[in-house]
Enzyme design. Structure first.
Site, PDB file in Angstrom:
ATOM      1  N   THR A  94       0.848  -1.186   0.000  1.00 41.12           N
ATOM      2  CA  THR A  94       0.000   0.000   0.000  1.00 41.12           C
ATOM      3  C   THR A  94       0.883   1.236   0.000  1.00 41.12           C
ATOM      4  O   THR A  94       1.742   1.393   0.869  1.00 41.12           O
ATOM      5  CB  THR A  94      -0.928   0.040   1.229  1.00 41.12           C
ATOM      6  OG1 THR A  94      -1.644  -1.199   1.324  1.00 41.12           O
ATOM      7  CG2 THR A  94      -1.916   1.193   1.122  1.00 41.12           C
TER       8      THR A  94
ATOM      9  N   HIS B 256       4.554 -14.189   8.335  1.00 44.49           N
ATOM     10  CA  HIS B 256       5.774 -14.589   9.036  1.00 44.49           C
ATOM     11  C   HIS B 256       6.187 -16.026   8.699  1.00 44.49           C
ATOM     12  O   HIS B 256       7.355 -16.403   8.866  1.00 44.49           O
ATOM     13  CB  HIS B 256       5.570 -14.453  10.548  1.00 44.49           C
ATOM     14  CG  HIS B 256       6.805 -14.097  11.306  1.00 44.49           C
ATOM     15  ND1 HIS B 256       8.080 -14.326  10.822  1.00 44.49           N
ATOM     16  CD2 HIS B 256       6.968 -13.529  12.533  1.00 44.49           C
ATOM     17  CE1 HIS B 256       8.973 -13.919  11.716  1.00 44.49           C
ATOM     18  NE2 HIS B 256       8.328 -13.436  12.752  1.00 44.49           N
TER      19      HIS B 256
ATOM     20  N   ASP C 281      10.589 -13.312   7.112  1.00 43.29           N
ATOM     21  CA  ASP C 281      11.019 -12.724   8.377  1.00 43.29           C
ATOM     22  C   ASP C 281      11.396 -11.262   8.178  1.00 43.29           C
ATOM     23  O   ASP C 281      11.433 -10.751   7.052  1.00 43.29           O
ATOM     24  CB  ASP C 281      12.225 -13.483   8.931  1.00 43.29           C
ATOM     25  CG  ASP C 281      11.910 -14.940   9.217  1.00 43.29           C
ATOM     26  OD1 ASP C 281      10.756 -15.247   9.562  1.00 43.29           O
ATOM     27  OD2 ASP C 281      12.829 -15.772   9.075  1.00 43.29           O
TER      28      ASP C 281
END
Length: 215
Positions: free
Chosen positions: A165, A186, A190
């Site tokens: 965004t 995740h 990472d």
């Protein structure tokens, strides 16, 4: 479009993937300010130029091309395409378009302009039909700058692809800066991977050839 399944038995990330998919489902976002001074001084539209830069970077990093296959298992697309929003002022709604990616920015910009001409006025959620599976979402809020942007996805633990965004650009001293939020899962990405991606993206913006510019 090719999708390459990941062998979980030999995947170095297996333990982390299972942890963040099953034990602790976790997505997160990070917002940065990108220096787009060079883009703003060139005769080029910002939105499609950023779409090309982001897609170029996504296609360099497999963790940003990792998704779940039809069998629910992870795999990596060999190439991604941007799926982006266009705003309809009369209804205050938006539609999603997607454009075929090309490493040559001039070719991509031509593809973008063609899609905009054909589908830019189409109403409805999917302005351009037949959205392929190897797309990732990009949107822009050109009305407001922000220092943080977060999406709350109740079922987001099944969405592995990144979400981007952009906000309204602004000036600080001699630089033109653009807020960019990237939301990732995740299980496949990472903080190290996000940091590397953003550093690479900034370098792409510094070096990308700009049509109509001598820089």
């Amino acid at each position: 479009m090719a999708f390459h399944p990941i062998d979980l038995d030999t995947w170095p990330r297996r333990e982390y993937y299972l942890h963040y998919m099953e034990a602790v489902p976790c997505t997160y976002s990070l917002t940065v300010e990108l220096d787009i001074t060079r883009l703003r001084t060139a005769p080029i539209k910002l939105y499609p130029a950023m779409l090309h830069a982001i897609t170029t970077c996504v296609n360099r990093h497999p963790e940003f091309r990792t998704a779940l296959g039809s069998d629910g298992l992870p795999g990596v697309f060999d190439q991604m395409l941007p799926c982006y929003t266009v705003f309809h002022p009369d209804t205050e709604t938006f539609s999603n378009l997607w454009t075929v990616y090309d490493p040559d920015i001039s070719v991509f910009l031509a593809n973008y302009q063609q899609d905009l001409a054909l589908y830019g006025q189409a109403e409805g959620f999917d302005g351009k039909p037949d959205v392929p599976g190897n797309t990732f979402p990009v949107s822009m809020l050109p009305w407001v700058s922000f220092q943080s942007f977060q999406l709350h996805l109740p079922l987001g633990h099944r969405h592995l692809l990144p979400i981007f965004t952009m906000g309204r650009f602004f000036h600080r001293e001699d630089a033109c800066l653009l807020p960019l939020s990237v939301q990732v899962h995740h299980a496949v990405c990472d903080g190290f991977h996000v940091s590397r991606f953003l550093s690479d993206l900034q370098e792409i913006l510094r070096q990308m050839p700009l049509p109509g510019s001598n820089n």
